[in-house]
Design an enzyme around this catalytic site. Structure first.
Site, PDB file in Angstrom:
ATOM      1  N   SER A  28     -24.889 -17.847  31.024  1.00 30.21           N
ATOM      2  CA  SER A  28     -23.691 -17.342  30.606  1.00 30.21           C
ATOM      3  C   SER A  28     -22.482 -18.416  30.289  1.00 30.21           C
ATOM      4  CB  SER A  28     -22.628 -16.709  31.773  1.00 30.21           C
ATOM      5  OG  SER A  28     -21.310 -16.489  31.866  1.00 30.21           O
ATOM      6  N   TYR A  56     -19.587 -15.850  40.501  1.00 31.38           N
ATOM      7  CA  TYR A  56     -20.439 -15.776  39.309  1.00 31.38           C
ATOM      8  C   TYR A  56     -20.585 -16.876  38.513  1.00 31.38           C
ATOM      9  CZ  TYR A  56     -21.509 -13.724  34.597  1.00 31.38           C
ATOM     10  OH  TYR A  56     -22.274 -13.373  33.367  1.00 31.38           O
TER      11      TYR A  56
END
Length: 257
Positions: A149, A162
Site C-alpha cells: 500500500s 493498517y
C-alpha cells in the site's frame, strides 16, 4: 535465460492462488492472471463475487475453483494449500491480496481491532507464504506476490495498525525473497496508489480531500483498477525471473511528492 521473448508474459499451464480474488482489486488480479493463461484458485471469507468471477475466468478459457475460508483461522494456510493441490495438482503463483482496514482515533482504537488487522494483513500472509513455499521449493520455481500500500511507505494516523501491517508486508517480502531465492522462487510486492474503487468513493466525493490527493499525484488522476493488471502479470511471469525482493509502486508518481 528466456529463449522465446513471445513467451515472457505467458503463464499458460500455471496455477495461481489468490486470496480475496473474487471482489474489489482482487478480482482484477484474478482477471489479469486468467488473461495471461493461468487457472485460478480463489480463497475468500464469503462467496461474494464468485459467480461473476467464474464467468470472467471462463471467458479466457481458464478454470476457477473457489474456497470459502477465513484465512486467519488456525491451520487455514495448510487447508488452503492442500485444497489447491487437490483441485489442480500444482501451485505456481501466490497472490496475498486479502486485507482489511479499520479507521479510528488512536485513543479510541480497540485492541481487538488492532489484532484483526494484523492477523489478516500480516500474520495470514506469513503463514500462507510459508506453506506455499514448501510446495514451490519442491518444484524449484514459484512466484509470491504480496499486496502492499502507499501506507507501506507513509504514516496514517487513523489507520496505524493498517500502516504497521503494510510496512510489515514489505519487510516480509524482502526476508522471504532473500531466503527463497536459492529455491528458484521470486517474492515481490505491489503497492497500489489511489485507485478508483467503491471503497475510495467517499474520499473522491470529499472535494477538499480529493483535491489534496490529486495535487499529490503527478499523473493527476485516480487509477482505474485495470491499471494494476499489467504489474501482476509481469511479477507472475518469467519476465520477472531476475526480480526479487522488490516493491513496485503503481501510484501515478504519488510517492515522488
Amino acid at each position: 535465460m528466456v529463449s522465446n521473448s513471445n513467451d515472457l508474459f505467458n503463464i499458460k499451464g500455471q496455477v495461481a492462488l489468490i486470496t480475496g480474488g473474487a471482489s474489489g482489486l482482487g478480482q482484477y488480479y484474478t482477471k489479469a492472471l486468467a488473461m495471461a493463461g493461468a487457472d485460478v484458485f480463489i480463497v475468500s471469507r464469503t462467496d461474494k463475487g464468485w459467480s461473476e468471477t467464474n464467468k470472467i475466468v471462463s471467458a479466457f478459457g481458464q478454470k476457477a475453483e473457489f474456497m470459502q475460508q477465513d484465512i486467519t483461522e488456525d491451520d487455514a494456510a495448510k487447508k488452503i494449500i492442500s485444497s489447491c493441490i487437490d483441485k489442480f495438482g500444482q501451485l505456481d503463483i501466490l497472490v496475498n491480496n486479502a486485507g482489511v482496514q479499520i479507521r479510528n482515533k488512536i485513543l479510541d482504537f480497540k485492541d481487538s481491532d488492532w489484532l484483526k488487522v494484523i492477523n489478516i494483513n500480516l500474520n495470514a500472509l506469513y503463514f500462507l507464504s510459508h506453506e506455499a513455499a514448501k510446495v514451490m521449493a519442491q518444484q524449484h520455481s514459484g512466484k509470491i506476490i504480496n499486496i502492499g500500500s502507499m501506507q507501506s511507505f507513509r504514516a496514517g494516523k487513523f489507520i496505524f495498525p493498517y500502516t504497521a501491517s503494510k510496512h510489515g508486508v514489505i519487510g516480509l517480502t524482502k526476508a522471504y525473497a532473500d531466503a527463497l531465492a536459492p529455491e528458484g522462487i521470486q517474492v515481490n510486492a505491489i503497492a497500489p496508489g489511489y485507485i478508483d474503487t467503491a471503497m475510495t468513493k467517499p474520499l473522491q466525493e470529499d472535494k477538499e480531500r480529493n483535491h489534496e490527493i490529486l495535487a499529490h499525484i503527478p499523473e493527476n488522476h485516480w487509477a482505474a483498477p485495470s491499471e494494476l493488471m499489467g504489474t501482476v502479470i509481469y511479477l507472475a511471469s518469467k519476465a520477472s525471473n531476475y526480480v526479487t525482493g522488490s516493491t513496485i509502486a503503481v501510484d501515478g508518481g504519488y510517492l515522488l511528492r
